[in-house]
Design an enzyme around this catalytic site. Structure first.
Site, PDB file in Angstrom:
ATOM      1  N   SER A  20       0.820  -1.210   0.000  1.00  0.00           N
ATOM      2  CA  SER A  20       0.000   0.000   0.000  1.00  0.00           C
ATOM      3  C   SER A  20       0.855   1.263   0.000  1.00  0.00           C
ATOM      4  O   SER A  20       2.004   1.252   0.460  1.00  0.00           O
ATOM      5  CB  SER A  20      -0.915   0.025   1.230  1.00  0.00           C
TER       6      SER A  20
HETATM    7  N1  SAM Z   1      -1.345  -4.631   4.020  1.00  0.00           N
HETATM    8  C1  SAM Z   1      -0.573  -4.905   2.835  1.00  0.00           C
HETATM    9  C2  SAM Z   1       0.807  -4.345   2.908  1.00  0.00           C
HETATM   10  O1  SAM Z   1       1.137  -3.687   3.877  1.00  0.00           O
HETATM   11  O2  SAM Z   1       1.564  -4.615   1.980  1.00  0.00           O
HETATM   12  C3  SAM Z   1      -1.217  -4.449   1.560  1.00  0.00           C
HETATM   13  C4  SAM Z   1      -2.293  -5.313   1.217  1.00  0.00           C
HETATM   14  S1  SAM Z   1      -2.816  -5.416  -0.436  1.00  0.00           S
HETATM   15  C5  SAM Z   1      -3.352  -3.792  -0.797  1.00  0.00           C
HETATM   16  C6  SAM Z   1      -4.327  -6.339  -0.086  1.00  0.00           C
HETATM   17  C7  SAM Z   1      -4.089  -7.786   0.302  1.00  0.00           C
HETATM   18  O3  SAM Z   1      -5.323  -8.345   0.733  1.00  0.00           O
HETATM   19  C8  SAM Z   1      -3.597  -8.655  -0.850  1.00  0.00           C
HETATM   20  O4  SAM Z   1      -2.415  -9.281  -0.494  1.00  0.00           O
HETATM   21  C9  SAM Z   1      -4.732  -9.663  -1.043  1.00  0.00           C
HETATM   22  O5  SAM Z   1      -4.301 -10.934  -1.467  1.00  0.00           O
HETATM   23  C10 SAM Z   1      -5.338  -9.707   0.350  1.00  0.00           C
HETATM   24  N2  SAM Z   1      -6.712 -10.186   0.443  1.00  0.00           N
HETATM   25  C11 SAM Z   1      -7.764  -9.965  -0.388  1.00  0.00           C
HETATM   26  N3  SAM Z   1      -8.864 -10.585   0.077  1.00  0.00           N
HETATM   27  C12 SAM Z   1      -8.514 -11.201   1.231  1.00  0.00           C
HETATM   28  C13 SAM Z   1      -9.214 -12.017   2.179  1.00  0.00           C
HETATM   29  N4  SAM Z   1     -10.507 -12.310   2.040  1.00  0.00           N
HETATM   30  N5  SAM Z   1      -8.519 -12.474   3.260  1.00  0.00           N
HETATM   31  C14 SAM Z   1      -7.201 -12.195   3.421  1.00  0.00           C
HETATM   32  N6  SAM Z   1      -6.495 -11.454   2.551  1.00  0.00           N
HETATM   33  C15 SAM Z   1      -7.137 -10.959   1.472  1.00  0.00           C
END
Ligand code: SAM
Length: 218
Positions: free
Chosen positions: A68
């Site tokens: 992010s």
């Molecule tokens: N917090 C992260 C970082 O600091 O790098 C950024 C996260 S990225 C914008 C969003 C993440 O949410 C992705 O890795 C995606 O695979 C995950 N994601 C999407 N749906 C999800 C779910 N239902 N449960 C867990 N993770 C999920």
């Protein structure tokens, strides 16, 4: 791989500039700024891209996902009002950067990722950087009931609605921060749990997150 985890003057200087940029963009919580100032964001990048690590931008991390934007991390973290010792559930581990910022604030972090490759990679590399949140693999749209309740829950992917399960897993006095909208744009929502079935909801600014994919999501 040890070379990768060198925090030299150039990166430290770039990080200080990033903190000042975030302050100018409206992040006011000094503890959050301090935490951003501590986490070496270039550790999350291939060395070829270290020159991108302290720009205020999201960046691809593989598997179609992103680390992010620092402003977004600071914005969501500020809304959580973390106190030392808070038990925090993060949904969407991704690179692990947000989890490290929460650890720097003294939170006990539980973080869940649905994509196995990201889960495996982040679980392996974060301890080498000195960060040890608890890692889980699975669909976080249902929270993690087994370890509930949490003082704070942060969702780092865009949801169509606020999942009821997450509200149930909050302590009274707890806060949920979640982007809610369509698959393109979302509004940041904070929900404060004021009683067993009472909530105060506030809608804030617009962001663009990757979708939250799962049972209680897209
Ligand atoms: N917090 C992260 C970082 O600091 O790098 C950024 C996260 S990225 C914008 C969003 C993440 O949410 C992705 O890795 C995606 O695979 C995950 N994601 C999407 N749906 C999800 C779910 N239902 N449960 C867990 N993770 C999920």
């Amino acid at each position: 791989m040890a070379y990768k985890y060198i925090d030299n003057y150039r990166e430290q200087g770039a990080r200080k500039k990033l903190v000042e940029e975030l302050r100018k963009k409206g992040i006011e919580d000094e503890d959050v700024l301090k935490a951003i100032g501590k986490v070496p964001r270039h550790f999350f990048f291939d060395e070829t891209f270290w020159n991108q690590a302290y720009r205020d931008i999201a960046f691809p991390i593989g598997e179609g996902q992103t680390i992010s934007q620092p402003y977004t991390v600071a914005y969501q973290t500020q809304l959580l009002h973390i106190h030392k010792g808070d038990k925090v559930l993060e949904i969407g581990t991704g690179s692990g950067y947000q989890a490290c910022v929460l650890v720097e604030l003294g939170a006990k972090v539980y973080t869940i990722e649905r994509q196995e490759k990201l889960y495996e990679r982040t679980k392996q590399v974060l301890p080498h950087m000195g960060y040890k949140p608890k890692f889980f693999l699975g669909d976080g749209s249902r929270g993690i009931a087994k370890h509930a309740p949490y003082d704070k829950i942060i969702v780092t992917a865009g949801a169509p609605t606020v999942p009821e399960e997450l509200l149930k897993q909050l302590n009274i006095g707890g806060i949920l921060v979640i982007p809610v909208g369509d698959q393109d744009l979302q509004k940041m929502i904070t929900v404060l749990k004021t009683g067993e079935n009472d909530y105060e909801r506030i809608t804030l600014d617009t962001f663009r997150f990757v979708p939250l994919v799962g049972d209680k999501a897209w």
